[in-house]
Design an enzyme around this catalytic site. Structure first.
Site, mmCIF file in Angstrom:
data_model
loop_
_atom_site.group_PDB
_atom_site.id
_atom_site.type_symbol
_atom_site.label_atom_id
_atom_site.label_comp_id
_atom_site.label_asym_id
_atom_site.label_seq_id
_atom_site.Cartn_x
_atom_site.Cartn_y
_atom_site.Cartn_z
ATOM 1 N N LYS A 266 68.940 -51.519 68.358
ATOM 2 C CA LYS A 266 69.750 -52.146 69.404
ATOM 3 C C LYS A 266 69.957 -51.190 70.573
ATOM 4 O O LYS A 266 69.961 -51.617 71.737
ATOM 5 C CB LYS A 266 71.087 -52.584 68.807
ATOM 6 C CG LYS A 266 70.934 -53.679 67.748
ATOM 7 C CD LYS A 266 72.224 -53.931 66.999
ATOM 8 C CE LYS A 266 72.043 -54.995 65.920
ATOM 9 N NZ LYS A 266 73.259 -55.192 65.100
ATOM 10 N N GLU B 26 68.897 -62.706 73.511
ATOM 11 C CA GLU B 26 70.321 -62.367 73.477
ATOM 12 C C GLU B 26 70.811 -62.072 72.060
ATOM 13 O O GLU B 26 71.639 -61.184 71.841
ATOM 14 C CB GLU B 26 71.136 -63.511 74.078
ATOM 15 C CG GLU B 26 72.625 -63.231 74.206
ATOM 16 C CD GLU B 26 72.930 -62.142 75.220
ATOM 17 O OE1 GLU B 26 73.440 -61.081 74.798
ATOM 18 O OE2 GLU B 26 72.648 -62.351 76.410
ATOM 19 N N ASP C 200 69.438 -49.983 62.141
ATOM 20 C CA ASP C 200 69.780 -51.219 62.846
ATOM 21 C C ASP C 200 70.374 -50.905 64.221
ATOM 22 O O ASP C 200 69.955 -51.474 65.236
ATOM 23 C CB ASP C 200 70.770 -52.023 62.005
ATOM 24 C CG ASP C 200 71.272 -53.264 62.708
ATOM 25 O OD1 ASP C 200 70.588 -54.292 62.651
ATOM 26 O OD2 ASP C 200 72.365 -53.198 63.313
ATOM 27 N N ARG D 63 59.150 -69.872 54.071
ATOM 28 C CA ARG D 63 58.363 -69.303 52.971
ATOM 29 C C ARG D 63 58.472 -70.141 51.715
ATOM 30 O O ARG D 63 57.545 -70.205 50.921
ATOM 31 C CB ARG D 63 58.817 -67.869 52.687
ATOM 32 C CG ARG D 63 58.392 -66.856 53.728
ATOM 33 C CD ARG D 63 58.774 -65.450 53.323
ATOM 34 N NE ARG D 63 60.224 -65.297 53.210
ATOM 35 C CZ ARG D 63 60.830 -64.186 52.795
ATOM 36 N NH1 ARG D 63 60.102 -63.157 52.406
ATOM 37 N NH2 ARG D 63 62.137 -64.120 52.740
ATOM 38 N N VAL E 135 70.944 -58.346 69.849
ATOM 39 C CA VAL E 135 71.948 -57.279 69.932
ATOM 40 C C VAL E 135 73.340 -57.892 69.918
ATOM 41 O O VAL E 135 73.660 -58.736 70.753
ATOM 42 C CB VAL E 135 71.777 -56.429 71.204
ATOM 43 C CG1 VAL E 135 72.833 -55.323 71.254
ATOM 44 C CG2 VAL E 135 70.381 -55.823 71.280
ATOM 45 N N ILE F 299 77.993 -61.938 71.019
ATOM 46 C CA ILE F 299 78.540 -61.323 72.232
ATOM 47 C C ILE F 299 77.529 -61.431 73.379
ATOM 48 O O ILE F 299 76.414 -60.925 73.262
ATOM 49 C CB ILE F 299 78.883 -59.847 71.999
ATOM 50 C CG1 ILE F 299 79.825 -59.689 70.810
ATOM 51 C CG2 ILE F 299 79.503 -59.234 73.250
ATOM 52 C CD1 ILE F 299 80.065 -58.254 70.396
#
Length: 430
Positions: free
Chosen positions: A207, A131, A203, A48, A134, A138
């Site tokens: 997930k 991946e 949030d 931006r 979430v 991990i």
């Protein structure tokens, strides 16, 4: 033998995560090429604010025209780390239409429109990997949809938001109030200036929708996830939890019904026994506990956010997608064959911890117990303390449906002897 023509990668977004992706692509170029079987080339970066200095990125690669970038037609992979719904959705589908596979970290978009994005990827014969959407670094999405593809997952229980875990951990370990712990999280950079998405559970709910969809081979949208925030959790709740040998975590819980005919997905604060592995997850770390028929209990733990950890997950997907491009194949797409219904929150069955402010006089306990009995909610333990005409009554139930508990609480509020319902907390992980 390594192919000499590089695979071209476009990057949408160059903030905390995007800049780390670009840095790793540059500093580890030789290793990435060896792992993939061909070099990867950063072919363009959409931003931006083009006037900002971006170390390690050639100025001629930077553009503000993301649409033109994804329409080039010579791209192999588009990495989307701008977040939000639009323009990310349109840019991703445009990338598919113009020959590129996509790696995304966009949990909100995937939770809302994952099915449509998967359909677009399949239509054009391209990959959609996410991946990083979430739990940061991990490895979780790929184990669920690949390593456990031959197993039956029954439950996914996790801490998937580092900000909320940091706040609750501070409240538990130091006795701080919610606002004090939030202020510290903000000062340390764990919480945004507007922490609503984290502390109100938005949030984590996004997930949870993604995890439930993959775990149960069923389309689960954000609107299907029951969500409660953690702003009402108090020091008194932690004191009660400690008396039960528990702590409090904001949990994302995805479950298959006992009869296997439906699933539920929910996010809310809950008491969890100190002996459960999730109880020891401290600070801003994430952890997800998976229960399946054959594998049994598995736990995935690590940093759930941050530029470098999230970039690690993005680069892992990039390597996988690039390998697929070289072999002219695609990885696993959406698996929604089970098409199980998503049950409402009222059908969820668990235990409850209810704290009541009541009049300190004879007969109150009997009245309260009658209300529970009339609605089929069995009481496990009761603790009462009284002083100067006022008392607190803490009731812990056996397993009951959420609908039955709601009806019980409504009836309790109508009793003259009940001054107020101070707290309701679910008890999980037992």
């Amino acid at each position: 033998m390594m192919r000499t023509r590089p695979l071209k990668v476009a990057l949408l977004g160059c903030g905390v995560v995007g800049s780390e992706v670009a840095r790793i692509m540059t500093t580890q170029a030789a290793d990435l090429a060896a792992r993939i079987g061909a070099p990867v080339e950063l072919a363009g970066v959409a931003v931006r604010r083009p006037d900002r200095v971006r170390e390690g990125i050639a100025p001629e690669l930077v553009t503000t025209d993301a649409t033109a970038l994804v329409k080039r037609g010579d791209l192999d992979v588009v990495v989307e780390v701008i977040g939000g719904i639009e323009p990310a959705r349109t840019l991703i589908t445009t990338a598919f239409a113009h020959g590129a596979s996509v790696v995304s970290a966009n949990k909100a978009l995937l939770a809302q429109d994952g099915a449509a994005l998967h359909a677009a990827a399949e239509e054009h014969g391209k990959d959609l990997y996410y991946e990083a959407a979430v739990a940061g670094a991990i490895p979780l999405i790929r184990p669920l949809r690949e390593s456990l593809a031959g197993d039956k997952v029954n439950r996914v229980l996790g801490i998937v938001n580092g900000t909320t875990n940091f706040i609750l951990d501070k409240m538990d370990s130091t006795g701080a109030g919610y606002q004090e712990a939030l202020d510290e999280a903000t000062a340390l950079g764990y919480a945004e200036a507007d922490p609503t998405a984290d502390v109100e559970g938005f949030d984590a709910a996004a997930k949870a929708a993604i995890l439930a969809g993959i775990a149960f081979h069923t389309r689960v949208r954000l609107d299907d996830v029951h969500r409660e925030g953690m702003t009402e959790v108090t020091a008194a709740d932690f004191a009660s939890a400690r008396e039960m040998g528990c702590t409090i975590k904001l949990l994302a819980i995805c479950e298959r019904a006992a009869d296997g005919g439906s699933v539920t997905a929910r996010v809310h604060p809950a008491m969890i026994p100190l002996i459960h592995p999730l109880a020891s997850v401290r600070g801003a770390y994430n952890a997800v506990f998976v229960e399946s028929d054959a594998a049994g209990q598995l736990m995935f733990y690590g940093p759930g956010a941050g530029g470098a950890p999230t970039a690690s997950a993005v680069l892992g997907d990039l390597v996988a997608v690039c390998r697929n491009r070289l072999s002219q194949t695609t990885g696993p797409g959406e698996s929604a064959y089970a098409a199980l219904p998503v049950s409402p929150m009222g059908e969820v069955v668990t235990r409850y911890h209810i704290s009541l402010d009541v009049a300190d006089k004879p007969g109150v306990l009997a009245q309260v117990a009658t209300v529970f009995a009339e609605r089929g909610v069995s009481i496990d333990t009761v603790r009462q303390q009284g002083k100067d005409g006022e008392a607190s009554l803490v009731v812990v139930t056996h397993r009951a449906s959420d609908a039955a508990l709601d009806g019980t609480v409504d009836a309790l509020r109508k009793l003259d002897t009940v001054r107020g319902v101070a707290s309701i907390m679910r008890v999980e992980g037992e």
